[in-house]
Design a protein around this motif. Structure first.
Motif, PDB file in Angstrom:
ATOM      1  N   ALA A  46       1.098  -1.062   0.227  1.00 54.51           N
ATOM      2  CA  ALA A  46       0.214  -0.326   0.115  1.00 54.51           C
ATOM      3  C   ALA A  46       0.505   1.495   0.249  1.00 54.51           C
ATOM      4  N   PHE A  47       2.506   1.169   0.338  1.00 54.10           N
ATOM      5  CA  PHE A  47       3.280   1.761   0.144  1.00 54.10           C
ATOM      6  C   PHE A  47       3.802   2.698  -0.601  1.00 54.10           C
ATOM      7  N   GLN A  48       3.958   1.309  -1.522  1.00 53.67           N
ATOM      8  CA  GLN A  48       4.666   1.542  -2.591  1.00 53.67           C
ATOM      9  C   GLN A  48       4.538   2.369  -3.804  1.00 53.67           C
ATOM     10  N   ASN A  49       3.098   2.942  -3.500  1.00 63.63           N
ATOM     11  CA  ASN A  49       2.937   4.031  -4.899  1.00 63.63           C
ATOM     12  C   ASN A  49       2.258   5.400  -4.190  1.00 63.63           C
ATOM     13  N   VAL A  50       3.120   5.509  -2.768  1.00 65.17           N
ATOM     14  CA  VAL A  50       3.028   6.748  -1.803  1.00 65.17           C
ATOM     15  C   VAL A  50       4.056   7.768  -2.576  1.00 65.17           C
ATOM     16  N   SER A  51       3.463   8.605  -2.919  1.00 61.83           N
ATOM     17  CA  SER A  51       5.312   8.906  -4.173  1.00 61.83           C
ATOM     18  C   SER A  51       6.069   9.970  -3.507  1.00 61.83           C
ATOM     19  N   SER A  52       5.495  10.504  -1.524  1.00 64.41           N
ATOM     20  CA  SER A  52       5.918  11.498  -0.416  1.00 64.41           C
ATOM     21  C   SER A  52       5.776  10.495   0.373  1.00 64.41           C
ATOM     22  N   PHE A  53       6.242   9.317   0.251  1.00 58.25           N
ATOM     23  CA  PHE A  53       5.878   7.879   1.363  1.00 58.25           C
ATOM     24  C   PHE A  53       7.518   8.612   2.387  1.00 58.25           C
ATOM     25  N   ASP A  54       7.777   8.760   3.556  1.00 57.95           N
ATOM     26  CA  ASP A  54       8.020   8.795   5.001  1.00 57.95           C
ATOM     27  C   ASP A  54       7.590   8.199   6.028  1.00 57.95           C
ATOM     28  N   SER A  55       8.252   8.104   6.732  1.00 56.60           N
ATOM     29  CA  SER A  55       8.021   6.679   7.603  1.00 56.60           C
ATOM     30  C   SER A  55       7.624   7.180   9.253  1.00 56.60           C
ATOM     31  N   ALA A  56       6.870   8.598   8.867  1.00 57.15           N
ATOM     32  CA  ALA A  56       6.297   8.964   9.844  1.00 57.15           C
ATOM     33  C   ALA A  56       4.370   8.357   9.430  1.00 57.15           C
ATOM     34  N   MET A  57       5.124   8.300   8.400  1.00 56.20           N
ATOM     35  CA  MET A  57       3.320   7.327   8.032  1.00 56.20           C
ATOM     36  C   MET A  57       3.151   6.350   8.934  1.00 56.20           C
TER      37      MET A  57
END
Length: 165
Positions: A46-57
């Motif tokens: 689910a996180f692979q497609n998030v362009s602004s992925f960060d560890s806070a999420m």
């Protein structure tokens, strides 16, 4: 001779179906004097497609999962079950539930809610429940009813309002 399960795994994903699986798993664990092991999996896809992925999420998702799992532990204790624990895993739910954790924890029964996906979603991404039933290394019980053995869908529907004449 009756089958007696000693190590029961129940998958928790926040859905109504997993809530029903948890409730029935508590009852089965109490009858069998078993350990109940809860699992929540953060699907990293689910996180692979998030362009602004960060560890806070991920931290936020993990914290929410911990709070949810602590609530389930409390419910199990209130129901009289003492030997209950949980883990939060990261990865693909299908293989973690069907193979990895059962082998690590000597699980002899997996209890899982019936899928909440519609036919198109099942076709595109596949059902975790379907995969687990086909590939698990132990027995699997798919929960489709509530504690009163009423169909899960029937207990979520609200009665239709009556028209006044």
């Amino acid at each position: 001779m009756l089958q007696q399960y000693k190590h029961i795994l129940v998958a928790i994903d926040g859905s109504y179906e997993s809530e029903l699986a948890f409730q029935k798993a508590v009852a089965v664990a109490k009858r069998n004097h078993s350990e109940l092991f809860l699992i929540h999996i953060v699907d990293t896809r689910a996180f692979q497609n998030v362009s602004s992925f960060d560890s806070a999420m991920v931290e936020q998702v993990t914290e929410t999962a911990k709070q949810t799992m602590d609530g389930y532990i409390e419910q199990a204790h209130k129901a009289g079950l003492e030997d209950v624990s949980y883990t939060i895993e990261y990865g693909a739910p299908k293989t973690i539930i069907a193979r990895d954790v059962p082998k690590q924890k000597a699980i002899d029964l997996i209890m899982i809610g019936a899928t909440g996906l519609n036919a198109v979603e099942r076709l595109l991404i596949g059902s975790v429940t379907e995969y687990v039933t086909r590939n698990a290394v132990c027995d699997v019980l798919v929960v489709r009813t509530d504690l009163n053995n009423q169909p899960a869908l029937a207990s979520t529907k609200k009665p239709k309002p009556q028209a006044n004449d």
